[in-house]
Design an enzyme around this catalytic site. Structure first.
Site: not given
Ligand code: NAD
Length: 477
Positions: A151, A174-175, A227-228, A249-250, A283, A378
């Site tokens: 995002n 890792k983007p 991420g999630s 940061e989740l 997020c 969410e």
């Molecule tokens: P995601 O967890 O699906 O992916 C995030 C990253 O993790 C990607 O680069 C993905 O390729 C990688 N990834 C996936 N599986 C993995 C694994 N097993 N091991 C290591 N890396 C792995 O999240 P998303 O859909 O890209 O982003 C949305 C989520 O991120 C939402 O839950 C949002 O709230 C959260 N988010 C949180 C913040 C914050 O600051 N708290 C900011 C932005 C987004």
């Protein structure tokens, strides 16, 4: 584009690629390598050497390079913002803002790294040590891995890479799969600015493959993941096996409370700006909106009036208010969540449909506190979940019933009520008379409960990415 390992632009060892598309038009923009674990291992080995070189590079030289890079970001803002908007789906103006923020973050970490001092501690406070003098200094951890969500790829790359590089660590990024191009371009520019080849690597590919491999490696010292919550939990479990540092940061389900003595128009405007930013894929956007019963109907009417005028469309075109979601799967998920919430008894007031594959109409739902959307579900889309409340105590209870706790906000002109909310809400940020989308670069941004571990921001991440060493001069005093 290719990934960059040890300064070399490369394809994946097995030649596989990931397609990157503009979701407004379905056009293929580019491809990136789907890296293998062998590729990731090479990046780690290069970074281990890079960590040695970079930790020995004087701070002023690192600062010069990072400042040069911030200027390059500003000089290339037009190109970078267009790339980001096209691959991500956010409006061009929002992408421009993100590139400006990225430059400010690099400048901020560079400036703050000049003040990453230690302490001098005379030990006369303890009997028997009167003659000893302790000197502390901060040393980099070594190799830091940054895993970035889709995002805000440019901004979140900057929080992680900016802090890691400014504090003398090597960094591997890792983007995200869907929109990796802006991050690759930023890595190219960082190399051009003078960051040595082995100090910074970008490994593109699937999270469950190379993200997992990088995060699990015993040869790295820290993982900074945004991420999630689901993936963050796995990363924490894996990190524990190596005792590597894990910063998370989740996910979140942030709430805004609008009291009857608050500024109703401002509350509506902030709610809309917060929930339409990046088409609701933020997020800390106001995913739950609690409005005091006496003004609930007014708030709803104003919100629906304004939202009814919003146009969904191509994110690069002037006049568009809401772009596509990151991919079709994401939009299908939001569509299902809307239906699930209606199934639980919510009333659909506006929108509710998925259109042209990846777009979601601005949607207003009237919900109740027992529904999943009011707790831990969410929703990453332009969906407004409205709930009336009668007392502030009840509102705070609803806010806190979620397992998440990232940001929050309250609109009231009563300072006592504002401070009560500030003290009682379980969240990293409580914003008073503003929206939940609030992340100044110096903020200690981070979550309570399942929204994360650690705090990210100019004043905090340099400390998280370094460790204290104490050097003691015995018997010198
Ligand atoms: P995601 O967890 O699906 O992916 C995030 C990253 O993790 C990607 O680069 C993905 O390729 C990688 N990834 C996936 N599986 C993995 C694994 N097993 N091991 C290591 N890396 C792995 O999240 P998303 O859909 O890209 O982003 C949305 C989520 O991120 C939402 O839950 C949002 O709230 C959260 N988010 C949180 C913040 C914050 O600051 N708290 C900011 C932005 C987004």
């Amino acid at each position: 584009m290719q990934m960059i390992i040890n300064g070399e632009k490369r394809d994946s060892a097995n030649g596989k690629v990931i397609e990157v598309r503009n979701m407004a038009t379905q056009e293929l923009i580019d491809t990136v390598p789907a890296a293998t674990v062998e590729d990731a291992q090479e990046a780690i080995e290069a970074a281990q050497l890079g960590a040695k070189i970079w930790s020995q590079t004087p701070v002023y030289q690192r600062v010069e390079i990072l400042n040069r890079f911030s200027q390059m970001l500003r000089d290339n803002k037009g190109e970078l913002a267009r790339l980001l908007s096209t691959e991500n789906g956010k409006l061009l103006v929002q992408a421009e803002g993100e590139i400006e923020t990225a430059a400010a973050i690099f400048d901020g970490f560079a400036a703050e790294s000049k003040r990453l001092f230690g302490q001098t501690i005379p030990l006369e406070i303890q009997p028997g040590l009167e003659k000893d003098l302790m000197i502390t200094k901060r040393e980099p951890l070594g190799v830091v891995v940054g895993i970035i969500p889709f995002n805000f790829p440019a901004e979140l790359f900057s929080f992680k890479a900016g802090a890691a590089l400014a504090s003398g660590n090597a960094f591997i990024v890792k983007p995200p799969e869907d929109d990796p191009l802006t991050v690759i371009r930023m890595v190219e520019l960082l190399h051009e600015a003078g960051v040595p080849k082995n100090v910074l690597q970008v490994v593109t590919g699937y999270g469950e493959e190379v993200g997992d491999y990088l995060a699990k490696s015993p040869s790295i010292q820290a993982v900074s993941f945004t991420g999630s919550t689901e993936v963050g939990t796995m990363i924490a479990q894996n990190g524990a096996k190596n005792l590597s540092r894990v910063f998370l940061e989740l996910g979140a389900n942030d709430a805004t409370i609008v009291c009857e003595d608050g500024d109703l128009d401002a509350a509506v405007d902030f709610a809309i700006a917060g929930r339409l930013l990046a088409s609701g894929q933020v997020c800390c956007s106001n995913k739950r909106i609690l409005v005091e019963k006496s003004i609930y109907e007014d708030f709803k009417a104003k919100l629906v009036d304004i939202l009814s005028t919003k146009r969904i469309g191509n994110q690069l075109e002037q006049g568009t208010d809401v772009g596509p979601l990151i991919n079709e799967g994401a939009a299908i998920k939001v569509e299902e969540q809307i239906q699930h919430t209606i199934g639980q008894g919510a009333k659909l007031i506006l929108g509710g449909r998925r259109v042209n594959e990846a777009f979601i109409e601005p949607t207003v739902l009237e919900v109740t506190k027992d529904m999943d959307i009011a707790k831990d579900m969410e929703m990453f889309g332009p969906v407004f979940a409205l709930m009336p409340f009668e007392t502030q105590e009840e509102a705070i209870e609803i806010v806190n019933q979620s397992n998440f706790g990232l940001n929050s906000s309250i609109f009231t002109r009563d300072i006592t009520k504002a401070m009560d909310a500030g003290n009682k809400i379980q969240a990293g940020v409580v914003s008073i008379n503003g929206g939940t989308v609030y992340r100044p670069i110096c903020c200690a941004f981070g979550g309570y409960k399942k929204s994360g571990i650690g705090r990210e921001g100019i004043l905090y991440t340099l400390e998280e990415f370094t460790q204290i060493k104490s050097i003691v001069l015995r018997g010198v005093m």
